[in-house]
Design an enzyme around this catalytic site. Structure first.
Site: not given
Length: 278
Positions: A84, A100, A102-103, A105, A231
Site C-alpha cells: 500500500e 498492508d 497497518i490496515d 491506520t 485491504d
C-alpha cells in the site's frame, strides 16, 4: 488484479501454500511486534495523506512496509511485492505478496485497538495464503486456499468455520466508508437504507479485521466499497476458507464493492445490498 478468489480448482504451482502461509505468519508477527513496540503513547503524528486529508499515513506505516518487504525478498527474492505505501517490486516467480503494513491506520493514529498487519501470497493472481495479525491484541488469523482458515494460539491452529447465520433482520453487518467526501455521502445513504432491515451496523475501521470477524462470527455479514487488493487479499481468503460467500456488485469482489455473508443467506443479503444502492 484479476479475481483473487475464483471458484473451482486452481493450479498453485510448485510452491506449497503451507510454505507461503508460514513465511507470511513469521513476517507478520515480526512486523506487528515492530509496530507495537514503536507506537508512542497518545495520538500518533500523521506523516502524509493519500486520497483525501482524512486518509492518513504515518512514518510507522512506511517503516513497517519496508521491514515486510525486506524479509519477504530475503526469503524469496524472485517474488513480486505489492504494498500500500511503497513502490512495487516486480519479480518473475508468479508469486505476488500483497501487503498492508497497518490496515486501520486511523485507528492506529487514535489508539483504537483494531489495526493489523495483513500479508497475502497470490499465485498467478489467485490468493493462495493469507495472514492477518491484530497489532493491538496479538490475535492471528491464517488461511490457505483449499486448506481452511484458523486462528493461532501459540503454534496451535484452531479451525475457523463460519457459524450458521441468523435471519437477515437479526444480522449484525460490518461496513466502512471512503475517505472521499462525495463517495462517503453516497455510502451513508446506502447504509441508512439498509439499517431498518438488519439488527445493526458496525464500522470498525479495518477491512482485514472485518473480514476475519465475519469468518469468526463476530459479524454476520459485511459490505464495503473502495477496497484495494492489500485491504482484501488476506482477510478475504480467511473469510472464504471459513465458508463465507464473497462477491462484488456484478462480479468478483474488488474496488467497486465487496460483500460477504454465509451462503445460507448470501443471496438474500446481496440482494439487499444492491437494493440499498451500494
Amino acid at each position: 488484479m484479476t479475481d483473487l478468489f475464483p471458484d473451482g480448482p486452481v493450479d498453485l504451482g510448485p510452491t506449497p501454500p503451507e510454505e507461503l502461509v508460514e513465511l507470511a505468519r513469521a513476517v507478520a508477527v515480526e512486523a506487528a511486534v515492530f509496530v507495537a513496540g514503536r507506537r508512542p503513547e497518545g495520538r500518533v503524528d500523521v506523516a502524509a495523506t493519500k486520497s483525501s486529508p482524512t486518509d492518513v499515513v504515518t512514518e510507522l506505516d512506511r517503516a513497517c512496509e519496508e521491514l515486510v518487504r525486506s524479509r519477504l525478498l530475503a526469503a524469496r527474492p524472485d517474488d513480486t511485492i505489492i504494498g500500500e505505501e511503497g513502490d512495487d517490486h516486480e519479480g518473475g516467480s508468479g508469486v505476488a505478496w500483497i501487503v498492508d503494513p497497518i490496515d486501520g491506520t486511523v485507528n492506529f493514529v487514535y489508539g483504537i485497538p483494531s489495526y493489523a498487519v495483513s500479508i497475502a501470497a497470490a499465485v498467478d493472481g489467485v490468493a493462495a495464503a493469507g495472514v492477518v495479525v491484530n497489532i493491538a491484541t496479538g490475535e492471528q488469523w491464517g488461511a490457505v486456499r483449499g486448506g481452511g482458515a484458523w486462528t493461532w494460539h501459540g503454534d496451535e491452529r484452531r479451525p475457523v468455520v463460519a457459524p450458521e447465520p441468523p435471519p437477515l433482520s437479526q444480522m449484525l453487518v460490518g461496513t466502512g466508508f471512503s475517505y472521499e467526501p462525495d463517495v462517503r455521502a453516497a455510502q451513508a445513504r446506502a447504509v441508512a437504507a439498509m439499517l431498518p432491515h438488519v439488527r445493526d451496523i458496525r464500522r470498525l475501521g479495518a477491512a482485514a479485521l472485518d473480514l476475519c470477524a465475519v469468518a469468526s462470527g463476530r459479524l454476520d455479514a459485511y459490505v464495503e466499497q473502495g477496497l484495494h487488493p492489500w485491504d482484501l487479499a488476506a482477510g478475504g481468503l480467511v473469510a472464504t476458507e471459513a465458508g463465507m460467500a464473497l462477491a462484488g456488485l456484478d462480479g468478483p469482489a474488488g474496488v467497486r464493492l465487496v460483500m460477504a455473508a454465509h451462503p445460507a443467506v448470501s443471496e438474500e443479503y446481496f440482494s439487499l445490498v444492491r437494493t440499498c444502492g451500494f
